[in-house]
Every structure is written in structure tokens, then in C-alpha cells.
Design a protein around this motif. Sequence first.
Motif, short mmCIF file in Angstrom:
data_model
loop_
_atom_site.label_atom_id
_atom_site.label_comp_id
_atom_site.label_asym_id
_atom_site.label_seq_id
_atom_site.Cartn_x
_atom_site.Cartn_y
_atom_site.Cartn_z
N ALA A 110 -5.13 5.95 -10.73
CA ALA A 110 -4.18 5.50 -9.71
C ALA A 110 -4.56 6.07 -8.34
O ALA A 110 -4.51 5.36 -7.33
CB ALA A 110 -2.75 5.89 -10.08
N ARG A 111 -4.96 7.34 -8.32
CA ARG A 111 -5.41 7.94 -7.06
C ARG A 111 -6.63 7.20 -6.52
O ARG A 111 -6.69 6.87 -5.33
CB ARG A 111 -5.76 9.41 -7.28
N ASP A 112 -7.60 6.96 -7.40
CA ASP A 112 -8.83 6.29 -7.00
C ASP A 112 -8.58 4.87 -6.49
O ASP A 112 -9.28 4.38 -5.61
CB ASP A 112 -9.83 6.23 -8.17
N ALA A 113 -7.55 4.23 -7.04
CA ALA A 113 -7.20 2.87 -6.63
C ALA A 113 -6.32 2.83 -5.38
O ALA A 113 -5.97 1.76 -4.89
CB ALA A 113 -6.51 2.14 -7.79
N GLY A 114 -5.93 4.02 -4.89
CA GLY A 114 -5.07 4.08 -3.71
C GLY A 114 -3.62 3.74 -4.02
O GLY A 114 -2.87 3.32 -3.13
N LEU A 115 -3.22 3.93 -5.27
CA LEU A 115 -1.86 3.57 -5.69
C LEU A 115 -1.00 4.79 -6.00
O LEU A 115 0.14 4.65 -6.41
CB LEU A 115 -1.93 2.66 -6.93
N TRP A 116 -1.53 5.97 -5.80
CA TRP A 116 -0.79 7.20 -6.10
C TRP A 116 0.07 7.58 -4.90
O TRP A 116 -0.39 7.54 -3.77
CB TRP A 116 -1.80 8.31 -6.42
N THR A 117 1.29 7.93 -5.10
CA THR A 117 2.25 8.35 -4.07
C THR A 117 2.34 7.39 -2.88
O THR A 117 2.18 7.80 -1.73
CB THR A 117 1.95 9.79 -3.57
N PRO A 118 2.62 6.13 -3.12
CA PRO A 118 2.68 5.17 -2.01
C PRO A 118 3.81 5.43 -1.03
O PRO A 118 3.79 4.94 0.09
CB PRO A 118 2.86 3.82 -2.72
N HIS A 119 4.79 6.23 -1.43
CA HIS A 119 5.92 6.52 -0.56
C HIS A 119 5.59 7.55 0.51
O HIS A 119 6.29 7.65 1.51
CB HIS A 119 7.10 7.02 -1.40
N LEU A 120 4.50 8.29 0.32
CA LEU A 120 4.14 9.31 1.30
C LEU A 120 3.55 8.69 2.57
O LEU A 120 3.00 7.59 2.53
CB LEU A 120 3.13 10.29 0.70
N PRO A 121 3.60 9.41 3.67
CA PRO A 121 2.95 8.93 4.89
C PRO A 121 1.44 8.78 4.66
O PRO A 121 0.86 9.46 3.81
CB PRO A 121 3.23 10.03 5.91
N GLU A 122 0.82 7.92 5.42
CA GLU A 122 -0.63 7.69 5.30
C GLU A 122 -1.41 8.99 5.49
O GLU A 122 -2.45 9.18 4.85
CB GLU A 122 -1.08 6.62 6.28
N ALA A 123 -0.94 9.87 6.35
CA ALA A 123 -1.63 11.14 6.60
C ALA A 123 -1.73 11.99 5.33
O ALA A 123 -2.60 12.85 5.23
CB ALA A 123 -0.90 11.93 7.68
N TYR A 124 -0.87 11.74 4.36
CA TYR A 124 -0.88 12.49 3.11
C TYR A 124 -1.40 11.66 1.94
O TYR A 124 -1.19 12.01 0.78
CB TYR A 124 0.52 13.03 2.79
N GLY A 125 -2.05 10.55 2.23
CA GLY A 125 -2.65 9.72 1.19
C GLY A 125 -1.78 8.60 0.66
O GLY A 125 -2.18 7.90 -0.26
N GLY A 126 -0.61 8.42 1.23
CA GLY A 126 0.28 7.34 0.79
C GLY A 126 0.10 6.10 1.64
O GLY A 126 -0.87 5.97 2.39
N HIS A 127 1.05 5.21 1.54
CA HIS A 127 1.03 3.97 2.33
C HIS A 127 2.12 3.96 3.39
O HIS A 127 2.23 3.01 4.15
CB HIS A 127 1.20 2.75 1.42
N GLY A 128 2.93 5.01 3.41
CA GLY A 128 3.99 5.09 4.40
C GLY A 128 5.01 3.97 4.30
O GLY A 128 5.52 3.50 5.31
N LEU A 129 5.29 3.55 3.07
CA LEU A 129 6.19 2.42 2.87
C LEU A 129 7.64 2.82 3.08
O LEU A 129 8.06 3.92 2.72
CB LEU A 129 6.03 1.88 1.45
N GLY A 130 8.40 1.91 3.61
CA GLY A 130 9.83 2.10 3.76
C GLY A 130 10.56 1.68 2.49
O GLY A 130 9.93 1.39 1.47
N PRO A 131 11.87 1.62 2.55
CA PRO A 131 12.67 1.28 1.36
C PRO A 131 12.31 -0.07 0.74
O PRO A 131 12.25 -0.19 -0.47
CB PRO A 131 14.11 1.28 1.89
N MET A 132 12.08 -1.09 1.54
CA MET A 132 11.74 -2.41 1.00
C MET A 132 10.43 -2.36 0.22
O MET A 132 10.33 -2.91 -0.88
CB MET A 132 11.62 -3.43 2.15
N GLY A 133 9.45 -1.69 0.78
CA GLY A 133 8.17 -1.58 0.10
C GLY A 133 8.27 -0.80 -1.19
O GLY A 133 7.68 -1.16 -2.21
N MET A 134 9.02 0.29 -1.16
CA MET A 134 9.16 1.09 -2.36
C MET A 134 9.92 0.34 -3.44
O MET A 134 9.59 0.45 -4.61
CB MET A 134 9.86 2.41 -2.03
N CYS A 135 10.91 -0.42 -3.06
CA CYS A 135 11.63 -1.22 -4.06
C CYS A 135 10.69 -2.19 -4.76
O CYS A 135 10.73 -2.34 -5.98
CB CYS A 135 12.78 -1.99 -3.41
#
Length: 85
Positions: free
Chosen positions: A51-76
Amino acid sequence: MDFSLPPHLATLRTEVRTFVDERVIPAESVIFAEDAEAAYSATLDDLQQQARDAGLWTPHLPEAYGGHGLGPMGMCALFREMGRS
């Protein structure tokens, strides 16, 4: 009202769905067996790394921390896909 997802989020949701379908669900029985034996789950660790290698790990985190910086809609949208397993 338009409830469609933005294109980048729709693509990410598809990636998560595919990951769950092709990698996580097929490994569930092995993970359950490892857990029942109270054993360390190398299978689960391997999936987490995938999941980390695919860029799918911790998507809720800010991009600076390896996430996608998604808001509530994205996380849902992503949690619905992740929650199938």
C-alpha cells in the motif's frame, strides 16, 4: 446538486478498489489464520508495504507527510472502498 467526484479522486478511489480486490481480499484467509495462531502476520506487513509503494497508505495525511491531503469527501470515498475488507 452534483455529487460526482473530481477526476483525481475518482481515479484514486478506483486504485484503492483495485488494491483491495486484487491484493487484500485474496490474502484475508492467510491473515486470519496467522491471527488465530497469535503469530506475527508477515502477510499483513507485506500488504502494508505494498500500500505504501502504491501511494495508498495514509491518504488522509497532508502530502508533506506522504498522504494525499484529502478532505472529508475524499476520505469518505476511500474509506468506503477500504472498509470492504
